[in-house]
Enzyme design. Structure first.
Site, PDB file in Angstrom:
ATOM      1  CB  CYS A  56      -0.924  -0.001   1.217  1.00 59.90           C
ATOM      2  SG  CYS A  56      -1.986   1.459   1.295  1.00 59.90           S
ATOM      3  CD  GLU A  69      -3.206  -1.907  -1.553  1.00 57.24           C
ATOM      4  OE1 GLU A  69      -4.159  -1.500  -2.263  1.00 57.24           O
ATOM      5  OE2 GLU A  69      -2.719  -1.240  -0.636  1.00 57.24           O
TER       6      GLU A  69
END
Length: 222
Positions: free
Chosen positions: A135, A209
């Site tokens: 991230c 993600e």
């Protein structure tokens, strides 16, 4: 090669699936459906809260006072600054904080954030920061690539401010700092026997993600 680059190289296909996802291409061309981005923004509000929890856990897992200071500074920045900026940005899209507080957390959001927290609880600080790195560093890489690409639409692209935010100097410093932090932790804690396990954590977090991007697309197409 940094420890992060080694992780990325070992998981290049999954990393590309995440950083070059259809959602990201939609940001680049300005063609991403508005409802996909708005849903992403609402879920990201909840994500940031769990992100702050993860860095609070990092403070607890820290080996040194300097690591603890870095983790608590990130918690403070997330809670005091990042959340406020996110709320302000969402207002520009017609989304109120009250609306974000009431939204039901998506399964994709739960899966990703709980995975990161579980890795932190079960492992050490290196496990936790590896789980967080897709991230933190991924957004920096995406922002920088889209900002410098001749294929990125700038005229009339409603997502250009998002791209510029993550391509900006302030966020690039955050991203580069996360890479250095991983290197420092790896120097102290990484063994040859641990790499495969950490690489799997990185791979799963990158996969989650990508699922977070897909979540927005699925809502817009339903």
């Amino acid at each position: 090669m940094s420890f992060f680059e080694k992780l990325k190289s070992a998981n290049s296909v999954v990393w590309a699936d995440y950083t070059r996802h259809e959602f990201v291409r939609g940001l680049q061309t300005g063609t991403l459906p508005r409802e996909a981005f708005e849903y992403y923004l609402k879920q990201d509000y909840l994500f940031l809260i769990h992100f702050a929890r993860a860095y609070s856990l990092a403070a607890y897992k820290s080996d040194t006072l300097e690591q603890m200071k870095a983790a608590t500074a990130t918690v403070s920045a997330l809670v005091e600054s990042e959340m406020a900026l996110h709320v302000q940005y969402c207002k520009e899209w017609g989304i109120s904080e009250a609306e974000m507080q009431q939204i039901e957390e998506a399964p994709e959001n739960m899966a990703y954030t709980r995975y990161v927290l579980e890795k932190g609880h079960a492992g050490d600080i290196l496990d936790l920061y590896v789980a967080l790195s897709p991230c933190v560093v991924g957004y920096g890489e995406i922002g920088e690539r889209l900002s410098s690409s001749p294929d990125t639409v700038t005229d009339g692209n409603p997502y250009l401010p998002w791209i510029e935010m993550y391509a900006g100097e302030e966020y690039q410093e955050v991203s580069n700092g996360a890479i250095k932090q991983l290197d420092d932790l790896a120097e102290a804690r990484l063994t040859e026997a641990r790499f495969d396990s950490l690489s799997k954590t990185f791979r799963e977090a990158s996969r989650l993600e990508a699922a977070f991007w897909q979540m927005g697309l699925d809502v817009s197409s339903s």
